[in-house]
Design an enzyme around this catalytic site. Structure first.
Site, PDB file in Angstrom:
ATOM      1  N   ALA A   1     -23.936  77.006  90.760  1.00 21.40           N
ATOM      2  CA  ALA A   1     -22.608  76.955  91.370  1.00 21.40           C
ATOM      3  C   ALA A   1     -22.743  77.185  92.869  1.00 21.40           C
ATOM      4  O   ALA A   1     -23.643  77.899  93.329  1.00 21.40           O
ATOM      5  CB  ALA A   1     -21.684  78.008  90.761  1.00 21.40           C
ATOM      6  N   THR A   2     -21.833  76.585  93.618  1.00 19.83           N
ATOM      7  CA  THR A   2     -21.783  76.770  95.063  1.00 19.83           C
ATOM      8  C   THR A   2     -20.346  76.965  95.476  1.00 19.83           C
ATOM      9  O   THR A   2     -19.453  76.273  94.982  1.00 19.83           O
ATOM     10  CB  THR A   2     -22.356  75.534  95.807  1.00 19.83           C
ATOM     11  OG1 THR A   2     -23.709  75.330  95.400  1.00 19.83           O
ATOM     12  CG2 THR A   2     -22.303  75.751  97.313  1.00 19.83           C
TER      13      THR A   2
ATOM     14  N   GLY B   1     -17.548  78.850  98.776  1.00 24.22           N
ATOM     15  CA  GLY B   1     -17.344  79.014 100.200  1.00 24.22           C
ATOM     16  C   GLY B   1     -18.174  80.126 100.790  1.00 24.22           C
ATOM     17  O   GLY B   1     -18.480  80.119 101.979  1.00 24.22           O
ATOM     18  N   MET B   2     -18.557  81.117  99.979  1.00 25.95           N
ATOM     19  CA  MET B   2     -19.300  82.246 100.498  1.00 25.95           C
ATOM     20  C   MET B   2     -20.765  82.210 100.096  1.00 25.95           C
ATOM     21  O   MET B   2     -21.628  82.688 100.828  1.00 25.95           O
ATOM     22  CB  MET B   2     -18.663  83.559 100.020  1.00 25.95           C
ATOM     23  CG  MET B   2     -19.284  84.810 100.610  1.00 25.95           C
ATOM     24  SD  MET B   2     -18.322  86.308 100.290  1.00 25.95           S
ATOM     25  CE  MET B   2     -18.526  86.502  98.528  1.00 25.95           C
ATOM     26  N   GLY B   3     -21.079  81.653  98.946  1.00 23.07           N
ATOM     27  CA  GLY B   3     -22.462  81.729  98.502  1.00 23.07           C
ATOM     28  C   GLY B   3     -22.828  80.711  97.448  1.00 23.07           C
ATOM     29  O   GLY B   3     -22.058  79.811  97.107  1.00 23.07           O
ATOM     30  N   GLN B   4     -24.047  80.864  96.952  1.00 22.27           N
ATOM     31  CA  GLN B   4     -24.585  80.054  95.876  1.00 22.27           C
ATOM     32  C   GLN B   4     -24.942  80.969  94.721  1.00 22.27           C
ATOM     33  O   GLN B   4     -25.309  82.128  94.914  1.00 22.27           O
ATOM     34  CB  GLN B   4     -25.842  79.305  96.321  1.00 22.27           C
ATOM     35  CG  GLN B   4     -25.641  78.312  97.441  1.00 22.27           C
ATOM     36  CD  GLN B   4     -26.964  77.725  97.909  1.00 22.27           C
ATOM     37  OE1 GLN B   4     -27.988  78.413  97.921  1.00 22.27           O
ATOM     38  NE2 GLN B   4     -26.949  76.456  98.297  1.00 22.27           N
TER      39      GLN B   4
ATOM     40  N   ASP C   1      -8.236  86.682  92.944  1.00 27.24           N
ATOM     41  CA  ASP C   1      -8.548  85.256  92.851  1.00 27.24           C
ATOM     42  C   ASP C   1      -8.709  84.832  91.394  1.00 27.24           C
ATOM     43  O   ASP C   1      -9.665  84.148  91.026  1.00 27.24           O
ATOM     44  CB  ASP C   1      -9.802  84.927  93.648  1.00 27.24           C
ATOM     45  CG  ASP C   1      -9.932  83.432  93.955  1.00 27.24           C
ATOM     46  OD1 ASP C   1      -8.888  82.738  93.951  1.00 27.24           O
ATOM     47  OD2 ASP C   1     -11.058  82.965  94.185  1.00 27.24           O
TER      48      ASP C   1
END
Length: 389
Positions: free
Chosen positions: A20-21, A23-26, A136
């Site tokens: 998964a990728t 906005g903040m990380g992978q 979220d």
């Protein structure tokens, strides 16, 4: 730091593939070579690792997630920081995000929706009791396995209820389609905001559609404030129907009292209407008019101006029928939020699983709703990618 398959993180975690990728990380599938088990390793994206705001939120996610011990919340195993990056090691959940499930086979059966919402509600209750607000909640952050076991993931923008703020005054963190009205108006997110988002998820599971949408992320966020919730189909059984609609109440006080109350209401006998939530469900569909004052009943609206359509589910004789109220009033919302002086900054979590949103930093906006939308479009920064969980 650039991450690639085969890289050994902290001398222990061998990266295998990106799963998964965001906005903040992978998030990488990896092997813990010390304990010889598969894990998920979340790392800051190289282009964000040097930004202190992202790093602070990453630290907060590690701290908040590690404090949560619940079967329906992804477990954190380890956290560390290097000279140029940071990593968070979690249990590897074998399952699929609800966003994929919705895309492939929504609407889902009521029984399945009930169980998913029940598990998510008790997970949120555990987080809230531990002093953490998720902020979220959305389909991409709820993972379900083949047996229907649900896990709440990605506390990347969570905050401690009693802790220091990591956001600026008036900043809103969340995903527009699942943003509670109070968040859209720049108020702090609380436990009731998470329950609102979960109700939106429930609505989407039941119908295959989100209850609120707009031409842009700003208009979508404002729709939660300015528009009544659309009714669920009358064939949706109780107590699911009333619980979801009550969760969509504009006024946080009219939603379920907490995650435990929401879960308990969902597990009432089939066909039973949770009477304590009927008023909230009715207020969710009441017309909204512009005015001065937040969520204040409009005394000028005559009695009987709005009632929920009658709903008589097929149920045994012991079923409790919902009371017939004499009036459900319209709710007044700040005209400024819709016509003038809109002041909000929305930072939207990135995901492609359900097209939930994009990283969207917006400056202070002013003017009409139309101007606001145009301004927002000019300031939009999109980052494609999958869900970070």
């Amino acid at each position: 730091m650039n991450y690639e398959p085969g890289l050994l993180v902290a001398g222990r975690y061998r990266l295998e593939e990106v799963i998964a990728t965001g906005g903040m990380g992978q998030v990488w599938r990896a092997t813990d070579e010390t304990l010889e088990r598969h894990v998920a390793v979340k790392v800051l994206r190289p282009d964000t690792a040097s930004e202190e705001g992202f790093l602070e939120r990453f630290r907060a996610e590690a701290k908040h997630s590690a404090a949560l011990q619940h079967p329906n919340i992804a477990t954190v195993h380890d956290f560390g920081e290097g000279a140029h990056s940071a990593y968070l090691v979690m249990e590897l959940i074998e399952g699929r995000p609800l966003s994929e499930v919705i895309k492939e086979r929504a609407p889902l059966p009521a029984e399945e929706v009930t169980e998913i919402l029940y598990q998510a509600a008790i997970a949120l209750n555990a987080a809230h009791e531990a002093g953490v607000v998720h902020r979220d909640v959305k389909p991409a952050n709820i993972v379900v396995d083949d047996h229907g076991y649900a896990r709440l993931t990605d506390f990347g923008i969570s905050r401690a209820i009693a802790g220091a703020q990591l956001t600026q005054t008036g900043e809103v963190l969340g995903t527009p389609h699942y943003l509670a009205p109070e968040q859209a108006q720049g108020q702090p997110a609380g436990p009731a905001s998470d329950l609102y988002a979960l109700a939106v998820v429930g609505y989407e599971l039941i119908t295959g559609n989100r209850p609120f949408a707009g031409d842009s992320m700003i208009t979508t966020a404002l729709a939660h404030v300015s528009q009544p919730a659309p009714q669920l189909p009358e064939d949706v059984p109780e107590p699911l129907r009333t619980v979801v609609m009550a969760g969509l109440a504009k006024d946080p006080a009219r939603r379920p009292a907490n995650g435990e109350a929401m879960a308990e209401a969902l597990h009432l006998p089939v066909g039973t209407v949770p009477e304590e939530l009927v008023a909230g469900a009715q207020s969710a569909v009441a017309p909204v008019v512009g005015g001065a004052g937040l969520l204040t009943p409009d005394p000028s609206v005559p009695t009987g101006a709005m009632t929920m359509p009658p709903h008589t589910p097929p149920a045994p004789a012991s079923v409790t029928s919902p009371p017939q109220p004499s009036a459900v009033r319209r709710w007044l919302l700040p005209g400024a939020a819709l016509v003038a002086a809109v002041v909000v900054i929305v930072v939207v979590a990135v995901t492609s699983h359900g097209n939930d949103g994009a990283l969207l930093p917006l400056r202070h906006l002013s003017g009409t709703t139309q101007n606001t939308t145009q301004h927002a479009t000019q300031d939009t920064t999109l980052h494609d990618g999958g869900n970070t969980r």
